[in-house]
Write an enzyme that holds these catalytic residues in place. Structure first.
Site, PDB file in Angstrom:
ATOM      1  N   SER A   1     -10.167  -0.957   6.812  1.00  0.00           N
ATOM      2  CA  SER A   1      -9.501  -0.680   5.632  1.00  0.00           C
ATOM      3  C   SER A   1      -8.738  -2.064   5.143  1.00  0.00           C
ATOM      4  O   SER A   1      -8.133  -2.131   3.859  1.00  0.00           O
ATOM      5  CB  SER A   1      -8.466   0.163   5.775  1.00  0.00           C
ATOM      6  OG  SER A   1      -9.118   1.431   6.156  1.00  0.00           O
TER       7      SER A   1
ATOM      8  N   LYS B   1       0.859  -1.145   0.267  1.00  0.00           N
ATOM      9  CA  LYS B   1      -0.002   0.083   0.159  1.00  0.00           C
ATOM     10  C   LYS B   1       0.976   1.302   0.097  1.00  0.00           C
ATOM     11  O   LYS B   1       2.124   1.168   0.516  1.00  0.00           O
ATOM     12  CB  LYS B   1      -1.171   0.047   1.115  1.00  0.00           C
ATOM     13  CG  LYS B   1      -2.136   0.899   1.169  1.00  0.00           C
ATOM     14  CD  LYS B   1      -2.986   0.780   2.428  1.00  0.00           C
ATOM     15  CE  LYS B   1      -3.915   1.795   2.546  1.00  0.00           C
ATOM     16  NZ  LYS B   1      -4.830   1.582   3.930  1.00  0.00           N
TER      17      LYS B   1
ATOM     18  N   SER C   1      -9.555   1.634   2.971  1.00  0.00           N
ATOM     19  CA  SER C   1      -8.626   2.420   2.301  1.00  0.00           C
ATOM     20  C   SER C   1      -7.746   1.545   1.448  1.00  0.00           C
ATOM     21  O   SER C   1      -6.935   1.996   0.247  1.00  0.00           O
ATOM     22  CB  SER C   1      -7.855   3.416   3.048  1.00  0.00           C
ATOM     23  OG  SER C   1      -7.011   2.815   3.955  1.00  0.00           O
TER      24      SER C   1
END
Length: 553
Positions: free
Chosen positions: A212, A107, A188
């Site tokens: 997330s 990420k 996210s």
């Protein structure tokens, strides 16, 4: 389960009912569609495939399909060279771990000190230089993984706005759900989940404050492991909440996600949360992988009130097929409740981190900790004038056409940067309201929440100790309970809803019980494979969609 059994039940290449551009072609005649990490290692060992060749395949797949999906924000320009070096190590007789030569996406809020940028999806951090790799990246490199690139994400890990297009970042664009590209990938860590689901990479890393990792895993049809806070280090991660944040993994199978987890667990002097016996006493979590025979006599709790009773019928129908198969294998499914469900969960079962007065609100904690965590990270950077969160807010205001600072200025951020402004206003002050809120959410989610539900009391007063709680939690309340507690979750796909979006079940336990959850998740995965076949794979419906904001799930 042997590798041969795995190969027989995962879909054959010719069964890929997808638009041609999304097909996964063989390499040297080897079927790599849905290939597992262990199967890749078998090919490497047999000399039928090299890490460099497979890494090149991943990069070519990004080039071919990611313009549609927007799941990858940047590719590591040195990835093939790194893979070639690891091939040379293998030839010399050195194999670091099961991840030797295996590509991984991370990420974009996890620092990598290489030729890539770490930006949390924001243009504001473009050109900044990190002082060193995040601790989990160091661990991955030591294990021999190839850091393939950075995955796209909801900008600033979904903390910037109250109303936003989930999975959107100004730098990376709109991550799209590979089952229907007009629909939400959740966030996210949406890019991390989408890339694994789409056969771009075998596994990936994400981060979670609240929903997330588990949220994106669920709707993109992959396994997600959200560890207990303190099992994996957050050093070098753009921290949103010291109390809630954790780094976890995505894989197409439970075992693949576990291989990733094994590599990143460890005590880190730069993250005090990891100073505990669970990280100092290294554990091989693959030892917990089990089979359906272990379900015999297991007891699972299904929280009903404002949890299962608000799951839509089509999602319940999909989940119940696997729950029924678990019962046929000898498991007992027991309806239960969170004791304070009516107080801590909205009537319709939807997630809300601003629920309650400030002294009872998760967002009170997040606001304070985000200000301090983001500022700590920014202050460590060089090559940038962005040193404090106030600088980010100013940058967004000055670049409204891309960053959408004002309400209605950008379709991805209808409410502007209202959360960031509230975070700046609080100045990171750990006052009485903050401490009361932290104490409140921990008690209600731990002693009066998950731990209480795990000690199920029957109508006759008997206490039954449950092996795990099971939810079908697309609305996120179970994830929120575990986030506030800092407790682990493992989720796995179990079918599709009426619109073709994956349905998942998630398993919840108390702190540092990852091994228990892995045991049950792998057993349930075997039952699912027998009843339904392999995980649902993406069909890429409406693959030309470029709508922003993204459609809700």
């Amino acid at each position: 389960m042997s590798f041969e059994q795995l190969r027989r039940i995962r879909p054959a290449r010719l069964d890929q009912e997808v638009p041609h551009v999304f097909r996964t072609d063989p390499i040297h005649g080897e079927d790599i569609f849905e290939i597992t990490i262990a199967e890749l290692q078998n090919l490497f060992i047999a000399g039928k495939l090299t890490a460099a060749e497979y890494t090149a395949f991943c990069i070519e797949r990004i080039r071919k399909i990611d313009p549609f999906l927007e799941s990858v924000i940047e590719v590591n320009p040195d990835a093939i060279e790194i893979a070639s070096d690891l091939d040379a190590e293998r030839q010399s007789g050195k194999i670091r771990s099961i991840l030797h030569g295996i590509p991984v996406l991370v990420k974009d809020n996890i620092a990598t000190k290489d030729k890539m940028q770490t930006t949390a999806g924001s243009w504001a951090l473009l050109g900044s230089k990190v002082p060193k790799d995040a601790y989990v990246i160091t661990k991955l490199r030591e294990a021999g993984a190839v850091v393939l690139g950075h995955a796209n994400m909801s900008e600033w890990a979904s903390v910037r706005s109250k109303i936003y297009s989930t999975g959107y970042s100004p730098r990376g664009g709109q991550v799209r759900n590979p089952f229907n590209l007009s629909r939400s990938p959740f966030g996210s860590s949406g890019g991390s989940a989408v890339a694994v689901s789409s056969n771009i990479a075998p596994f990936s890393l994400g981060t979670e404050t609240d929903t997330s990792i588990i949220g994106p895993a669920q709707v993109n049809g992959v396994v997600g492991i959200k560890p207990t806070v303190g099992l994996t280090s957050r050093a070098g991660v753009i921290l949103i909440s010291e109390s809630l944040d954790t780094v976890g993994t995505f894989g197409r199978t439970v075992l693949d996600a576990v291989h990733g987890l094994n590599a990143i667990v460890g005590e880190d002097a730069n993250d005090l949360a990891t100073q505990n016996k669970w990280t100092t006493q290294k554990c091989d979590y693959t030892k917990f992988i089990s089979s359906k025979i272990d379900l015999k006599g297991a007891k699972f709790g299904l929280p009903v009130k404002r949890c299962w009773d608000v799951v839509p019928d089509d999602q319940q129908k999909a989940a119940l097929k696997v729950l029924d198969a678990m019962k046929a294998a000898g498991a007992e499914i027991i309806p239960t409740d969170f004791p304070y469900a009516e107080e801590r969960i909205q009537r319709d079962g939807t997630w809300n981190w601003e629920l309650g007065m400030p002294s009872e609100s998760e967002f009170t904690v997040v606001k304070v900790e985000a200000y301090n965590g983001i500022n700590d990270y920014l202050s460590s950077l060089s090559g940038t004038s962005i040193k404090r969160l106030e600088d980010v807010v100013t940058y967004n205001t000055e670049n409204g056409g891309t960053e959408g600072a004002q309400r209605g200025e950008h379709p991805a951020f209808p409410s502007g940067q209202d959360n960031l402004e509230e975070i700046v206003d609080c100045k990171g002050l750990k006052d009485a309201t903050y401490h009361n809120a932290l104490q409140f959410i921990r008690k209600k989610s731990r002693d009066d929440g998950i731990d209480a539900a795990l000690r199920h009391r029957t109508a006759e007063g008997e206490v039954i100790i449950l092996d795990a709680l099971i939810l079908s939690d697309r609305k996120g309340v179970g994830q929120q309970m575990s986030a506030q507690a800092g407790y682990p979750i493992v989720t796995l796909p179990v079918g599709l809803d009426a619109t073709g979006i994956p349905v998942a079940i998630s398993l919840h336990q108390t702190a540092f019980h990852e091994g228990v959850l892995i045991k049950w998740a792998s057993a349930i995965e075997e039952v699912r494979n027998e009843v339904l076949g392999w995980r649902p794979t993406p069909k890429y419906h409406l693959y030309h969609s470029k709508n922003v904001p993204i459609g809700r799930i």
